[in-house]
Scaffold this motif. Structure first.
Motif, short mmCIF file in Angstrom:
data_model
loop_
_atom_site.label_atom_id
_atom_site.label_comp_id
_atom_site.label_asym_id
_atom_site.label_seq_id
_atom_site.Cartn_x
_atom_site.Cartn_y
_atom_site.Cartn_z
N GLY A 1 -54.57 12.59 -40.15
CA GLY A 1 -53.81 12.27 -38.94
C GLY A 1 -53.36 10.82 -39.08
N LEU A 2 -52.68 10.31 -38.07
CA LEU A 2 -52.15 8.96 -38.15
C LEU A 2 -52.44 8.20 -36.86
N VAL A 3 -52.76 6.91 -37.01
CA VAL A 3 -52.89 6.00 -35.87
C VAL A 3 -51.84 4.91 -36.05
N VAL A 4 -51.06 4.65 -35.00
CA VAL A 4 -50.12 3.52 -35.04
C VAL A 4 -50.44 2.60 -33.86
N LYS A 5 -50.29 1.30 -34.09
CA LYS A 5 -50.65 0.36 -33.02
C LYS A 5 -49.59 -0.72 -32.85
N ASP A 6 -49.59 -1.33 -31.67
CA ASP A 6 -48.76 -2.49 -31.39
C ASP A 6 -49.28 -3.13 -30.10
N HIS A 7 -49.48 -4.45 -30.12
CA HIS A 7 -49.89 -5.19 -28.93
C HIS A 7 -51.10 -4.56 -28.20
N HIS A 8 -52.16 -4.34 -28.94
CA HIS A 8 -53.42 -3.84 -28.36
C HIS A 8 -53.28 -2.45 -27.73
N GLU A 9 -52.30 -1.69 -28.20
CA GLU A 9 -52.18 -0.29 -27.80
C GLU A 9 -52.06 0.56 -29.06
N ALA A 10 -52.49 1.81 -28.95
CA ALA A 10 -52.44 2.73 -30.10
C ALA A 10 -52.02 4.12 -29.64
N ILE A 11 -51.39 4.85 -30.55
CA ILE A 11 -51.10 6.27 -30.35
C ILE A 11 -51.63 7.00 -31.58
N VAL A 12 -52.24 8.16 -31.35
CA VAL A 12 -52.84 8.95 -32.42
C VAL A 12 -52.04 10.24 -32.59
#
Length: 252
Positions: free
Chosen positions: A67-78
């Protein structure tokens, strides 16, 4: 004359700094940042991480599932859960403690348990889930945990100041396989629609092999600038994974 030399030096120095900066960005070296018996997390770019869990199968042995985790500015989407709730809890904890990020959403890309098998853990943490409409239908039919929010064609979610896109392009591995795209880093999460290089066709019990190539061709046309492509199983790569998958199912 002195001013001319000085200006040339400044231009050269600025170019050198920019070159080094762009080289550093382009030459990111992937590294494992977490490993246990049930979960491996590999950083593949500045803001993207592959999570790999495992599924024991009769036909293919103990299969690693990405799977993949992407982040930006202390937020993430899985994108895609680990294969079970225990591994999902592990991933959620790691994102919270090590990335110091709040998970804004979980996006299972199809109804198999290597995509939503750990969905209950995310729901227990009140993390909203999003899936293609058909994924919700198939999850209901198979008595699986059901994603909470549906999309008919595509959904664009915000992670920090960046977009994450999930979109359905057509049938292939299943009738509902969507893909995820992180435009800021040109990363495609193809899930089980996408094959690693030299892979076989894998499990075809719910597949539409005659549509598979055409579906991946649509993905390739939509995202021509893919730099990193992540399949549901096996090693990630670049746009060659799309070409390989198209060729693998061509004329089926």
């Amino acid at each position: 004359m002195k001013n001319t030399i000085k200006n040339v030096f400044i231009i050269f120095f600025s170019f050198f700094i920019l070159s080094c900066g762009s080289q550093k960005k382009e030459n990111f070296k992937a590294k494992k940042v977490y490993k246990s018996n049930t979960l491996i997390i590999t950083q593949i770019s500045e803001n993207s991480f592959i999570h790999t869990s495992f599924k024991q199968t009769n036909d293919f042995g103990n299969v690693p599932c990405n799977g993949l985790v992407v982040k930006d500015h202390h937020e993430a989407i899985v994108l895609d859960t680990p294969t079970n709730d225990k591994s999902s809890e592990e991933l959620i904890r790691w994102i919270d403690e090590k990335l110091n990020a709040k998970i804004k959403a979980i996006i299972p890309t199809h109804f198999h348990d290597d995509s939503l098998g750990g969905l209950m853990a995310f729901h227990k943490h009140r993390i909203p889930s999003y899936s293609y409409t058909k994924t919700i239908e198939l999850a209901q039919e198979n008595n699986f945990v059901i994603p909470e929010n549906s999309f008919n064609d595509a959904v664009i979610l915000q992670v920090g100041n960046k977009d994450v896109i999930a979109k359905f392009f057509g049938e292939g591995h299943t009738k509902d396989n969507a893909v995820g795209y992180f435009p800021s880093e040109n990363i495609l999460f193809g899930g089980c629609l996408l094959k690693e290089l030299e892979a076989g066709k894998g499990y075809l019990g719910d597949a539409n092999v005659s549509a598979w190539s055409a579906t991946v061709e649509k993905v390739k046309k939509e995202y021509p600038d893919v730099k990193i492509a992540v399949p549901g199983h096996g090693d990630y790569g670049d746009g060659k994974l799309l070409d390989y998958t198209i060729a693998l199912f061509k004329g089926q």
